[in-house]
Write a protein that holds these residues in place. Structure first.
Motif, PDB file in Angstrom:
ATOM      1  N   SER A   1      46.921  48.360  44.995  1.00 11.40           N
ATOM      2  CA  SER A   1      46.913  48.035  43.563  1.00 11.40           C
ATOM      3  C   SER A   1      46.946  46.531  43.340  1.00 11.40           C
ATOM      4  CB  SER A   1      48.108  48.696  42.864  1.00 11.40           C
ATOM      5  OG  SER A   1      47.992  50.103  42.881  1.00 11.40           O
ATOM      6  N   LYS A   2      47.742  45.829  44.142  1.00 10.15           N
ATOM      7  CA  LYS A   2      47.828  44.375  44.015  1.00 10.15           C
ATOM      8  C   LYS A   2      46.494  43.717  44.359  1.00 10.15           C
ATOM      9  CE  LYS A   2      52.799  43.875  44.661  1.00 10.15           C
ATOM     10  NZ  LYS A   2      53.906  43.383  45.500  1.00 10.15           N
ATOM     11  N   VAL A   3      45.818  44.247  45.350  1.00 10.70           N
ATOM     12  CA  VAL A   3      44.518  43.692  45.737  1.00 10.70           C
ATOM     13  C   VAL A   3      43.473  43.980  44.663  1.00 10.70           C
ATOM     14  CG1 VAL A   3      42.604  43.911  47.379  1.00 10.70           C
ATOM     15  CG2 VAL A   3      44.951  43.730  48.216  1.00 10.70           C
ATOM     16  N   TYR A   4      43.364  45.247  44.256  1.00 11.22           N
ATOM     17  CA  TYR A   4      42.295  45.640  43.332  1.00 11.22           C
ATOM     18  C   TYR A   4      42.533  45.139  41.910  1.00 11.22           C
ATOM     19  CZ  TYR A   4      40.687  48.610  47.143  1.00 11.22           C
ATOM     20  OH  TYR A   4      40.246  49.071  48.355  1.00 11.22           O
ATOM     21  N   ALA A   5      43.803  45.057  41.468  1.00 14.96           N
ATOM     22  CA  ALA A   5      44.089  44.601  40.105  1.00 14.96           C
ATOM     23  C   ALA A   5      44.149  43.081  40.012  1.00 14.96           C
ATOM     24  CB  ALA A   5      45.394  45.215  39.602  1.00 14.96           C
ATOM     25  N   GLY A   6      44.454  42.427  41.112  1.00 14.56           N
ATOM     26  CA  GLY A   6      44.543  40.967  41.102  1.00 14.56           C
ATOM     27  C   GLY A   6      45.613  40.482  40.144  1.00 14.56           C
ATOM     28  N   ASP A   7      45.273  39.512  39.316  1.00 10.14           N
ATOM     29  CA  ASP A   7      46.231  38.932  38.371  1.00 10.14           C
ATOM     30  C   ASP A   7      46.682  39.922  37.296  1.00 10.14           C
ATOM     31  OD1 ASP A   7      46.143  36.517  39.702  1.00 10.14           O
ATOM     32  OD2 ASP A   7      44.613  35.661  38.391  1.00 10.14           O
ATOM     33  N   ALA A   8      45.952  41.003  37.114  1.00 13.67           N
ATOM     34  CA  ALA A   8      46.309  42.008  36.102  1.00 13.67           C
ATOM     35  C   ALA A   8      47.369  42.994  36.618  1.00 13.67           C
ATOM     36  CB  ALA A   8      45.070  42.780  35.665  1.00 13.67           C
ATOM     37  N   TYR A   9      47.785  42.852  37.880  1.00  9.75           N
ATOM     38  CA  TYR A   9      48.761  43.783  38.459  1.00  9.75           C
ATOM     39  C   TYR A   9      50.100  43.699  37.735  1.00  9.75           C
ATOM     40  CZ  TYR A   9      52.087  46.034  41.525  1.00  9.75           C
ATOM     41  OH  TYR A   9      53.085  46.847  42.001  1.00  9.75           O
ATOM     42  N   THR A  10      50.664  44.862  37.473  1.00 14.21           N
ATOM     43  CA  THR A  10      52.058  45.003  37.058  1.00 14.21           C
ATOM     44  C   THR A  10      52.644  46.135  37.886  1.00 14.21           C
ATOM     45  OG1 THR A  10      51.724  46.708  35.359  1.00 14.21           O
ATOM     46  CG2 THR A  10      51.449  44.392  34.673  1.00 14.21           C
ATOM     47  N   ASP A  11      53.964  46.274  37.879  1.00 16.54           N
ATOM     48  CA  ASP A  11      54.595  47.356  38.625  1.00 16.54           C
ATOM     49  C   ASP A  11      54.242  48.737  38.070  1.00 16.54           C
ATOM     50  OD1 ASP A  11      55.798  45.756  40.556  1.00 16.54           O
ATOM     51  OD2 ASP A  11      57.643  45.504  39.402  1.00 16.54           O
TER      52      ASP A  11
END
Length: 162
Positions: free
Chosen positions: A102-112
């Protein structure tokens, strides 16, 4: 690896996804790399299935698809295939895998909340996940979304990883 280490799963962290370096998986990753989603989906779109995924899920215990078997006892009579309950340490590794992806695919848009949202969007394939496994994963991802990594990882360290 980092997530597994944070909850005390050192061996699993070191061995996590080593099959991705096999030619069967690595070459597909190179050919279909896009950066914002799994190359396995691109291979599926191209040839109708993913050779890399078939190889990968059969060698990595943290994927729920590894824990599917033939139904010879008549359980869940609507299907010849039955999901098997995953051991807790592999559910935890699966959660860590989902967080990292999720951190890789969402990038800066990642949230928990992102891993929970992704899990809930994929409910159709969850028929292949054992209900207790799905319940535990959902519980942990919901805790992550509401309480954050620190509290969720502390819970895992004290309750689940062994």
């Amino acid at each position: 690896m980092k997530g597994c280490f944070q909850v005390g799963l050192y061996r699993q962290g070191l061995l996590h996804d080593l099959s991705k370096y096999s030619p069967t998986e690595f070459l597909v990753g190179i050919r279909y790399f896009q950066g914002n989603r799994s190359p396995n989906n691109a291979e599926r779109e191209d040839i109708g299935y993913s050779t890399a995924w078939l190889h990968h899920k059969g060698r990595n215990h943290h994927h729920f698809e590894y824990w599917v078997d033939y139904n010879l006892r008549g359980e869940l009579e609507s299907s010849p295939i039955i999901p098997v309950k995953m051991p807790g340490r592999y559910v935890v590794e699966m959660m860590m895998d989902r967080i990292a992806a999720s951190k890789v695919y969402a990038g800066d848009a990642y949230t928990d909340a992102y891993p929970l949202q992704y899990f809930e969007r994929g409910k159709a394939v969850m028929d292949f996940m054992h209900p207790e496994t799905a319940e535990l994963l959902h519980y942990l991802l919901k805790m992550l979304a509401e309480e954050g990594e620190e509290k969720t990882f502390a819970y895992v360290r004290s309750h689940l990883h062994k």
